[in-house]
Design an enzyme around this catalytic site. Structure first.
Site, PDB file in Angstrom:
ATOM      1  N   ILE A 101      -7.018   7.938  -0.534  1.00  0.00           N
ATOM      2  CA  ILE A 101      -6.961   6.487  -0.675  1.00  0.00           C
ATOM      3  C   ILE A 101      -7.825   5.937   0.461  1.00  0.00           C
ATOM      4  O   ILE A 101      -7.672   6.332   1.618  1.00  0.00           O
ATOM      5  CB  ILE A 101      -5.511   5.955  -0.597  1.00  0.00           C
ATOM      6  N   SER A 102      -8.780   5.088   0.121  1.00  0.00           N
ATOM      7  CA  SER A 102      -9.714   4.578   1.127  1.00  0.00           C
ATOM      8  C   SER A 102      -8.980   3.781   2.195  1.00  0.00           C
ATOM      9  O   SER A 102      -7.916   3.201   1.942  1.00  0.00           O
ATOM     10  CB  SER A 102     -10.766   3.676   0.472  1.00  0.00           C
ATOM     11  N   GLN A 103      -9.565   3.740   3.389  1.00  0.00           N
ATOM     12  CA  GLN A 103      -8.959   2.915   4.429  1.00  0.00           C
ATOM     13  C   GLN A 103      -9.054   1.452   4.001  1.00  0.00           C
ATOM     14  O   GLN A 103      -9.990   1.043   3.307  1.00  0.00           O
ATOM     15  CB  GLN A 103      -9.634   3.152   5.769  1.00  0.00           C
ATOM     16  N   ARG A 110       0.827  -1.212   0.000  1.00  0.00           N
ATOM     17  CA  ARG A 110       0.000   0.000   0.000  1.00  0.00           C
ATOM     18  C   ARG A 110       0.861   1.261   0.000  1.00  0.00           C
ATOM     19  O   ARG A 110       0.444   2.297  -0.536  1.00  0.00           O
ATOM     20  CB  ARG A 110      -0.936  -0.006   1.218  1.00  0.00           C
TER      21      ARG A 110
END
Length: 216
Positions: free
Chosen positions: A63-65, A37
């Site tokens: 950026i999404s969790q 990530r």
């Protein structure tokens, strides 16, 4: 780009956290445990890349969790060779996860800077069959329809009709719908007429789903 033993250790801890939060799909957990990530974040956030949190990526986008990525992906019930349209490429991380699950990914981003950055990174990583497009997500990609699945990664005030029409019969659209907060929905197209079955899931908070293209 380097992926150290320390990064891998942090990913293992993240996977444990996601599992404890109810993510059960081993393939999804394996993908999150494998895909670095921190490659998808600014260097300034590398130290925190494996916290279960969203982070800014520029152009007022995030950026999404990881939990959100895992949750949405689990609702898609991805099968190998699924043809999936993603609305909102963002950093490219979600597209990477889908590709690692064996999907054929078509991903749209409306922000040109994010599109360029994500496309370059995804090309470098060679994760599989990912095609990136600078387009208006509300309109989808009708020239490549129908899709087995469609995933929207921004909060929509309503369900865009063009996306439903780009699903094959039996196909599914996963989309967060609402104004300030969103309810995660999964819609299954039942017939050629466009009738759908709607399932409701948990509440989330996403950046807004905007129309148009923002070119540099």
């Amino acid at each position: 780009m380097t992926d150290t033993y320390r990064h891998k250790g942090m990913r293992r801890k993240l996977v444990e956290q996601l599992s404890a939060k109810g993510i059960r799909d081993e393939q999804i957990l394996n993908a999150i445990g494998t895909l670095p990530r921190h490659f998808f974040l600014d260097k300034a956030f590398e130290e925190w890349a494996y916290q279960d949190k969203p982070f800014p990526i520029g152009n007022e986008q995030t950026i999404s969790q990881p939990y959100t990525v895992a949750y949405q992906t689990s609702l898609l019930e991805v099968k190998k060779r699924d043809k999936i349209l993603e609305i909102g490429t963002g950093s490219g991380y979600q597209a990477g996860i889908l590709a690692m699950l064996g999907a054929r990914v078509y991903t749209i981003e409306r922000q040109e800077l994010l599109h360029r950055r994500a496309k370059k990174l995804l090309d470098q990583l060679q994760l599989g069959n990912i095609r990136c497009y600078l387009r208006d997500g509300y309109k989808g990609l009708p020239e490549f329809a129908p899709f087995d699945k469609i995933l929207v990664t921004a909060g929509a005030p309503e369900i865009p009709e063009p996306l439903l029409l780009q699903l094959k019969v039996g196909g599914q659209l996963v989309i967060p719908v609402g104004e300030k907060a969103q309810k995660m929905l999964r819609l299954t197209r039942l017939n050629k007429a466009g009738d759908v079955e709607t399932e409701k899931f948990a509440d989330f908070k996403f950046v807004p789903f905007l129309k148009g293209i923002n070119k540099v």
